[in-house]
Design a protein around this motif. Structure first.
Motif, short mmCIF file in Angstrom:
data_model
loop_
_atom_site.label_atom_id
_atom_site.label_comp_id
_atom_site.label_asym_id
_atom_site.label_seq_id
_atom_site.Cartn_x
_atom_site.Cartn_y
_atom_site.Cartn_z
N ILE A 21 0.82 -1.15 0.02
CA ILE A 21 0.16 -0.10 -0.22
C ILE A 21 0.95 1.38 -0.06
CG2 ILE A 21 -1.81 -0.98 1.09
CD1 ILE A 21 -1.31 0.81 3.47
N ILE A 22 2.16 1.18 -0.09
CA ILE A 22 3.02 2.26 -0.06
C ILE A 22 3.84 2.37 -1.34
CG2 ILE A 22 5.03 3.59 0.99
CD1 ILE A 22 4.29 2.44 3.79
N ASP A 23 3.60 3.55 -1.97
CA ASP A 23 4.57 3.90 -3.25
C ASP A 23 5.74 4.40 -2.80
OD1 ASP A 23 5.78 4.45 -5.71
OD2 ASP A 23 3.63 5.12 -6.57
N GLN A 24 6.95 3.53 -2.72
CA GLN A 24 8.41 3.80 -2.31
C GLN A 24 8.82 4.52 -3.39
OE1 GLN A 24 9.35 2.81 0.65
NE2 GLN A 24 8.14 1.35 1.17
N SER A 25 8.32 4.68 -4.40
CA SER A 25 8.98 5.68 -5.58
C SER A 25 8.44 7.09 -5.91
CB SER A 25 8.93 5.08 -7.05
OG SER A 25 7.73 4.81 -7.43
N ALA A 26 7.37 7.18 -5.08
CA ALA A 26 6.72 8.51 -5.13
C ALA A 26 6.80 9.44 -3.88
CB ALA A 26 5.24 8.40 -5.55
N VAL A 27 6.87 10.72 -4.06
CA VAL A 27 6.70 11.62 -2.91
C VAL A 27 5.53 12.63 -3.69
CG1 VAL A 27 7.81 13.43 -1.50
CG2 VAL A 27 8.81 11.39 -2.14
N GLY A 143 4.76 5.46 25.07
CA GLY A 143 4.10 6.90 25.58
C GLY A 143 4.69 8.29 25.04
N LYS A 144 5.92 8.03 24.35
CA LYS A 144 6.50 9.11 23.83
C LYS A 144 6.73 9.03 22.20
CE LYS A 144 8.22 10.86 27.70
NZ LYS A 144 7.56 11.99 28.02
N ALA A 145 6.44 10.30 21.67
CA ALA A 145 6.05 10.49 20.37
C ALA A 145 7.56 10.25 20.04
CB ALA A 145 5.70 11.95 20.01
N ALA A 146 7.73 9.09 18.86
CA ALA A 146 9.08 8.92 18.23
C ALA A 146 9.13 9.32 16.85
CB ALA A 146 9.19 7.41 18.29
N GLU A 147 8.12 9.47 15.95
CA GLU A 147 8.28 10.12 14.64
C GLU A 147 6.85 10.38 14.12
OE1 GLU A 147 10.27 7.64 10.88
OE2 GLU A 147 8.96 6.45 11.78
N ILE A 148 7.21 11.39 13.17
CA ILE A 148 5.87 11.95 12.52
C ILE A 148 6.21 11.83 11.07
CG2 ILE A 148 4.16 13.84 12.07
CD1 ILE A 148 4.75 14.89 14.91
N LEU A 149 5.55 11.11 10.04
CA LEU A 149 5.44 11.15 8.96
C LEU A 149 3.96 11.33 8.17
CD1 LEU A 149 7.36 7.80 8.48
CD2 LEU A 149 8.28 10.11 8.45
N CYS A 150 4.18 11.86 6.99
CA CYS A 150 2.80 12.34 6.42
C CYS A 150 2.78 11.55 5.17
CB CYS A 150 2.72 13.80 6.20
SG CYS A 150 1.24 14.41 5.69
N TRP A 151 1.46 11.34 4.51
CA TRP A 151 1.11 10.40 3.38
C TRP A 151 -0.16 11.09 3.02
CZ3 TRP A 151 4.61 6.56 3.04
CH2 TRP A 151 5.53 6.40 4.10
N SER A 152 -0.25 10.64 1.42
CA SER A 152 -1.58 11.20 0.63
C SER A 152 -1.66 9.88 -0.14
CB SER A 152 -1.01 12.25 -0.06
OG SER A 152 -0.29 12.08 -1.22
N VAL A 153 -2.98 9.82 -0.74
CA VAL A 153 -3.22 8.80 -1.50
C VAL A 153 -3.18 9.04 -2.91
CG1 VAL A 153 -5.15 7.36 -2.27
CG2 VAL A 153 -5.02 8.11 0.21
N ASN A 154 -2.62 7.99 -3.75
CA ASN A 154 -2.36 8.26 -5.11
C ASN A 154 -3.65 8.62 -6.03
OD1 ASN A 154 -3.16 5.76 -5.53
ND2 ASN A 154 -1.36 5.04 -6.14
N SER A 155 -3.56 8.86 -7.16
CA SER A 155 -4.61 9.34 -7.90
C SER A 155 -5.55 7.85 -8.05
CB SER A 155 -4.36 9.91 -9.24
OG SER A 155 -3.52 9.06 -10.03
N GLY A 157 -6.11 5.71 -5.86
CA GLY A 157 -6.73 5.44 -4.70
C GLY A 157 -6.29 4.13 -3.93
N ASP A 158 -5.03 3.67 -4.76
CA ASP A 158 -4.70 2.14 -4.16
C ASP A 158 -3.55 2.20 -3.23
OD1 ASP A 158 -3.02 2.66 -6.27
OD2 ASP A 158 -3.34 0.94 -7.17
N ARG A 159 -2.51 3.23 -3.24
CA ARG A 159 -1.38 3.43 -2.62
C ARG A 159 -1.29 4.71 -1.91
NH1 ARG A 159 3.24 0.64 -5.76
NH2 ARG A 159 2.15 1.23 -7.52
N PHE A 160 -0.33 4.68 -0.79
CA PHE A 160 -0.13 5.92 -0.22
C PHE A 160 1.41 6.49 -0.67
CE2 PHE A 160 -2.93 4.73 3.19
CZ PHE A 160 -3.49 5.95 3.77
N CYS A 161 1.48 7.78 -0.62
CA CYS A 161 2.61 8.21 -1.24
C CYS A 161 3.34 9.21 0.04
CB CYS A 161 2.81 9.26 -2.59
SG CYS A 161 1.95 8.32 -3.77
N ALA A 162 4.52 9.15 -0.03
CA ALA A 162 5.07 9.94 1.19
C ALA A 162 4.89 11.31 0.76
CB ALA A 162 6.80 9.68 1.44
#
Length: 171
Positions: A21-27, A143-155, A157-162
């Protein structure tokens, strides 16, 4: 954005279903967000631990760039699996949407936490994701925030892009 070095990765995050579900090649664009908004998301995620918290991103969208001016916590209605699932309260969403009408700002994304899991989306996250929204995920470990990453859905609708996160103000 790495906040601490502690990070958990349950086996399911290494499974094919999670990898597909993650498109590793797209930002896809930039999340331009004030530092205080990131800090509020982090604190809320830590306060809600070990359960998932969720909320809305308020701002505008230009092309593939999100300009975030505020965040609003919204109740997680998932009672059965709140440790690893969230169900955004539709009444909370609708109330904020009504409040924003005519202000020039709108709901442009949904954030949530992943207790003791990476800040990567799950297949369940994809099922409820909307094209055009930004999806920051806050990993909270012990209990401690370790990382925040953001994602969006590709056009499709089948994978997330960073999505790159620019903090400290709008770019």
């Amino acid at each position: 954005m790495i906040l601490t070095s502690a990070m958990y990765e349950p086996e399911r995050f290494r499974s094919q279903a999670y990898q597909e579900i993650i498109d590793q090649s797209a930002v896809s664009g930039h999340l331009n967000i004030k530092q205080d908004c990131l800090e509020r998301m982090r604190k809320e995620a830590e306060a809600g631990y070990p359960l998932e918290v969720c909320g809305l991103l308020i701002g505008t969208v230009t092309g593939q760039d999100w300009q975030i001016s505020d965040i609003r916590p919204v109740a997680n209605l998932n009672r059965e699996r709140a440790a690893d699932r969230f169900a955004l309260d539709p009444a909370g969403y609708q109330a904020i949407d009504r409040e924003l009408r005519g202000t020039g700002s709108e709901i442009v994304g949904v954030y949530h936490s992943h207790p003791d899991c990476p800040a990567r989306p799950s297949p369940t996250d994809l099922e409820s994701a909307w094209e055009g929204f930004a999806y920051p995920i806050i990993s909270v470990c012990d209990g401690k925030a370790a990382e925040i990453l953001c994602w969006s859905v590709n056009s499709e609708g089948d994978r997330f892009c960073a999505v790159n996160i620019n903090h400290g103000g709008h770019s």
